[in-house]
Design an enzyme around this catalytic site. Sequence first.
Site, PDB file in Angstrom:
ATOM      1  N   HIS A 462      62.239 -13.694  34.329  1.00 43.70           N
ATOM      2  CA  HIS A 462      62.834 -12.369  34.135  1.00 43.70           C
ATOM      3  C   HIS A 462      62.550 -11.415  35.291  1.00 43.70           C
ATOM      4  O   HIS A 462      63.041 -10.278  35.290  1.00 43.70           O
ATOM      5  CB  HIS A 462      62.304 -11.754  32.838  1.00 43.70           C
ATOM      6  N   ASP A 466      68.138 -11.646  34.714  1.00 43.19           N
ATOM      7  CA  ASP A 466      68.191 -10.891  33.466  1.00 43.19           C
ATOM      8  C   ASP A 466      69.106 -11.594  32.472  1.00 43.19           C
ATOM      9  O   ASP A 466      69.718 -12.628  32.765  1.00 43.19           O
ATOM     10  CB  ASP A 466      68.649  -9.452  33.707  1.00 43.19           C
TER      11      ASP A 466
END
Length: 491
Positions: A462, A466
């Site tokens: 992350h 995303d």
Amino acid sequence: MAKVDMIMPQLGESITEGTIVKWHVKVGDKVERDKTILEVATDKATLEVPAPASGIITEILANPDQTVAINTVIARIETDISATTTPKEEEKVARPKDFPEPVHTEQVDARSTSPHDGSDRGGIVTREFSRGTKFTEEVKTQVQAPIQTLEQPVEKRFYSPVVMKMATEHGISMEELSRIPGTGLDGRVSKKDLERYLAAKSSQSKRPEPTPISQTPTPPPPPPTPAPSVPVGEVSGYIMVPMYPQYQATWKEGDRIEVQPMEYIRRKIAEHMVYSKHIAPHVYSNIEVDMTKIVKWRETNKERIKEREGVNVTPTAFIAFAAVAALKEHPWMNASVRGTDVIVRKDYHIGIATATEKDLIVPVIKNADQLSVLGIAKQIATLAAKARNKTITPEELQGGTFTITNAGIFGNIWGAPIINQPQVAILSTGAIVKRPWVVTDVHGEDAIAIRHIMQLTLSYDHRIVDGMLAGKFLSFLKRTLETLKPDELGM
């Protein structure tokens, strides 16, 4: 008499050591050049090592379960067989002090060095047990941080270029450097050791002058509550990982237990997995794919292809083919992170997780973007066979830019794998199962049909990937698998 030293080979560009798994020969045995005589485990796989020359084994200098640096002599071969006699039974082969007699060990890797600091590895805490010992006492492992005090000078110590550069920048003389305790291999000073020493030296120089004692005595403050003593280790020189002894397994007299130390490759896998979870914030996305078209194609053509090409075209080959197309469309999924930079890979090297008898290793299909589904299937079959019979090379296990692991082979519907660093994503494929599925008929009407459904789970980093990018990647992958055309299959 002509003797040949057999050294620990460098089984890959980034590999600095190997662990002896098993010798297939003993002192006095005759060996042939290029014939396997031992197995060595690296952090990638267990590999077979051939004899460098034909002759008689006169010395074996490294024991099973022993980790040895590359270019270290591990055996000697007498090539002049006529001048060689079998050692007498009572004559023991001389072993240097670095190679003690075999013991049953359990090692806790407490690394505190960076892979770039010139040292081979950090501190190792070893628990030794004699074979057959009945375990009646709790084993307590302690990892102590290096004491920041100067020791006697260490003669003939090796210093990496990184350490030497830091010492020069901070005005550390060679005499002072030689007194710093080292935690690297053979007591070498690592980058982390020098950083700790400099920090301790800086804190001592910044201590405030003592203040005059007040005429009015004040009651001493209550003693602070002592913090729990938590040994601290370090994985791969990057992330500090606390180890909590109170949560470790213990036993008492009378408990029915069996202690089995991790093998070297399992310890390395554990280290890499812990590192990955700490360096990369893992997020997971899942999508369902209708694999009916591919399943029916395989049912119709797999025997013909196997007879003609000698290979079984598995669903994994189709998935790898589609994954390459998705990676081209979404370049950041084929990337790595270095500090605050994103290194976008222009090559598409797909790692395929493969289960061997004991371990799970990841052979890499190089330049998968240049292969058809059939070409990928052939590569998968070849690499899997080499992995299982231990003939795979380190180069065939390195350089992956994206990894696929098949949880479905064991009947699992889905899995959430750990990212294979330094990649930023890994794809898990679930079992293909028949399910009722809503489809749209030729008239545009919805209907329920029995379809072959598979779940794909993407684990991603992350820091740079995303949910939107992961969602687009999976959607593209789904469409590609559901709409593959025969001319794309290469068959």
